[in-house]
Scaffold this motif. Structure first.
Motif, short mmCIF file in Angstrom:
data_model
loop_
_atom_site.label_atom_id
_atom_site.label_comp_id
_atom_site.label_asym_id
_atom_site.label_seq_id
_atom_site.Cartn_x
_atom_site.Cartn_y
_atom_site.Cartn_z
N VAL A 66 60.83 48.13 36.32
CA VAL A 66 60.73 48.86 35.04
C VAL A 66 59.26 49.24 34.92
CG1 VAL A 66 61.04 48.80 32.54
CG2 VAL A 66 62.54 47.44 34.02
N LEU A 67 58.95 50.50 35.20
CA LEU A 67 57.55 50.93 35.20
C LEU A 67 57.15 51.33 33.78
CD1 LEU A 67 57.47 53.05 38.49
CD2 LEU A 67 57.15 50.57 38.18
N PRO A 68 55.99 50.83 33.32
CA PRO A 68 55.63 51.06 31.92
C PRO A 68 55.22 52.51 31.63
CG PRO A 68 53.89 49.87 33.06
CD PRO A 68 55.02 50.00 34.04
N LEU A 69 55.76 53.04 30.55
CA LEU A 69 55.29 54.33 30.04
C LEU A 69 54.05 54.07 29.19
CD1 LEU A 69 58.73 55.78 28.87
CD2 LEU A 69 57.30 56.70 30.72
N GLU A 70 53.11 54.98 29.29
CA GLU A 70 51.90 54.81 28.48
C GLU A 70 52.23 54.97 27.00
OE1 GLU A 70 47.80 56.91 27.46
OE2 GLU A 70 48.77 57.70 29.27
N CYS A 71 51.57 54.16 26.16
CA CYS A 71 51.87 54.18 24.72
C CYS A 71 50.66 54.54 23.88
CB CYS A 71 52.38 52.81 24.29
SG CYS A 71 54.06 52.53 24.85
N ASP A 72 50.93 54.98 22.66
CA ASP A 72 49.85 55.23 21.70
C ASP A 72 49.47 53.89 21.05
OD1 ASP A 72 51.63 54.63 19.66
OD2 ASP A 72 51.83 56.68 18.95
N PRO A 73 48.46 53.88 20.17
CA PRO A 73 48.02 52.59 19.61
C PRO A 73 49.07 51.87 18.77
CG PRO A 73 46.34 54.28 19.31
CD PRO A 73 47.56 54.98 19.81
N LEU A 74 50.18 52.53 18.45
CA LEU A 74 51.26 51.85 17.71
C LEU A 74 52.47 51.57 18.61
CD1 LEU A 74 50.96 53.75 14.32
CD2 LEU A 74 50.43 51.34 14.74
#
Ligand SMILES: *Cc1c(COP(=O)(O)O)cnc(C)c1O
Length: 462
Positions: free
Chosen positions: A197-205
């Motif tokens: 499960v490769l992580p998707l980049e996220c915003d600060p929330l």
């Protein structure tokens, strides 16, 4: 229990006790929960005494009174912790009927009425997603199992041979770290391993960042990997914030990627004209999970796996059991072909009875009220000195902190649980500890919030 007259008496004893329990909980007369050490509860319930039988009407009354005293009261307006519905009592009747009739719905001959109702409520849900011909689904015991079922379908689409030969080494799932833990579990159980499960980049929330799906897809391709599914949350369990389903959906459609929308919590907003915009683009998905036992007010459990192409659901799970099904029934759907479960309760009856007693509009108004109340609670908390809220709530989940350090939040929550006057949860937002409210009870009010904040201040000063 063979004497039916006696049984009817018992049912009325139990119904009276439950009605009193709900009334008392709604009136907020006592605690919302009364936790005690397991050994003390074991003793109070006199489990040793009942082990050999002999419970009659007086016994059930004595036992159930003690049992109910040690429950967490979801009908209490100070229940603001978890995502479990305050059930509308119509759906509780389904539990009684199911308990007596005991039909499964996986094979048509074991419960035609339950099977037909399952199909009907699924069609109603599919229409809310915006799908019609060719779409299909199945009800499961909970969203975690629903996610596993949907991702089994995605695996079948990406790697049709995986069922017989195991998963190829190049397939991966793209998902944000904020997605529900059942996604990593599903990846593990389906043979990919949670590391795929490769992580998707996220915003600060902790929401999927704009362009994150493209970036992760291109990186995966460059590394010689194939994407089996992209998973987004609507909404995320910890925060109640929604990923941008529409943007992710357009990218996935253009590039032929399977999009799974985990709307276990937020799916119910689809029935409200006012709130369904949070799920804009959901019709671009390949699979959607939607729990009726969260905001459609059914009792546990009633989760739906919905797929745009129902053939894929059946090819993702192979089925062979000559003692159950030999050919099609010709009369109705055999959901065993689509379901991980074999025997399965007539779950559709819970949702159907809520629709039948209350109507679709009242269910929609309830979602709107929960969302609206949560916004009002947020405004109140954000205004109060010492309290901070990291975001404006989108759904009925809201996070906040009192003062600055993580330890304080956990200490406050432990003390609240000990006292039993308020039931709140806690979660990390971007790695920082917060107190968390899930507003499931339409009777939770600003007065309750004010009292909660007063109590938090007092506990923090201890
Ligand atoms: C609640 C939730 C689940 C799990 O559903 P259960 O019915 O508790 O198994 C999965 N995903 C999300 C986003 C949720 O909020």
């Amino acid at each position: 229990m063979t004497d039916l007259r006696e049984w009817r008496e018992l049912v009325s004893v139990v119904a009276d006790l439950l009605a009193a329990y709900v009334a008392e909980s709604r009136a907020a007369d006592g605690p919302v929960l009364a936790l005690a050490p397991a050994s003390a509860v074991h003793e109070e319930l006199e489990l040793g005494r009942w082990w050999k039988g002999g419970m009659d009407a007086a016994g059930v009354s004595r036992f159930l009174t003690r049992y109910l005293a040690r429950t967490t009261r979801l009908h209490h307006p100070h229940y603001m912790a978890h995502q479990v519905a305050v059930p509308a009592l119509g759906s509780a009747l389904a539990d009684l009927v199911n308990g007596v009739v005991n039909n499964g719905t996986s094979i048509y001959e074991m419960g035609a009425a339950g099977a037909v109702i399952e199909s009907a409520v699924l069609d109603w849900m599919l229409a809310k997603v915006g799908w019609s011909a060719g779409a299909g689904g199945v009800l499961t015991h909970g969203g975690a199992l629903a996610n596993l079922t949907a991702l089994a379908a995605a695996r079948g689409a990406a790697a049709p041979d995986a069922w017989e030969h195991g998963v190829p080494g190049d397939i991966v799932i793209l998902a944000a770290p904020s997605c529900h833990y059942s996604i990593a579990r599903a990846a593990s159980l389906l043979g990919l391993g949670s590391r795929r499960v490769l992580p998707l980049e996220c915003d600060p929330l902790d929401r999927v960042a704009p362009g994150a799906v493209r970036a992760a897809h291109e990186a995966a391709r460059a590394a010689g990997r194939r994407v089996m599914a992209v998973v987004v949350s609507a909404c995320a369990t910890a925060t109640g914030l929604h990923d941008d389903v529409h943007a992710c959906g357009e990218y996935c459609r253009t590039h032929g990627l399977w999009l799974h929308v985990d709307a276990a919590h937020g799916g119910s907003a689809l029935i409200s004209e006012r709130e369904r915009h949070w799920l804009r683009g959901v019709e671009l998905a390949d699979s959607v999970v939607w729990d009726a036992h969260k905001m459609l007010q059914t009792s546990n459990l009633c989760a739906a796996v919905l797929v745009r192409d129902k053939r894929i659901l059946e090819s993702g799970l192979r089925f062979q059991a000559s003692y159950l099904i030999r050919g099609e029934s010709g009369l109705g759907v055999q959901t065993a072909r689509r379901s991980i479960e074999c025997t399965k309760n007539a779950l559709g009856l819970k949702l159907f009875l809520n629709l039948a007693f209350l109507g679709e509009d009242a269910l929609a108004r309830n979602v709107e009220r929960l969302y609206e109340n949560t916004r009002r609670f947020h405004a109140r908390i954000a205004k109060r000195p010492g309290f901070t809220c990291p975001y404006e709530p989108e759904a009925n989940i809201l996070c906040f902190r009192f003062r600055a350090d993580d330890g304080t939040q956990d200490r406050i929550r432990s003390r609240l649980l000990e006292e039993g006057r308020f039931h709140v949860s806690a979660a990390h937002v971007s790695g920082v500890r917060h107190l968390r409210l899930t507003v499931m009870n339409p009777d939770s009010s600003l007065t309750a919030i004010d009292a909660l904040l007063d109590r938090i201040e007092a506990l923090a000063a201890e």
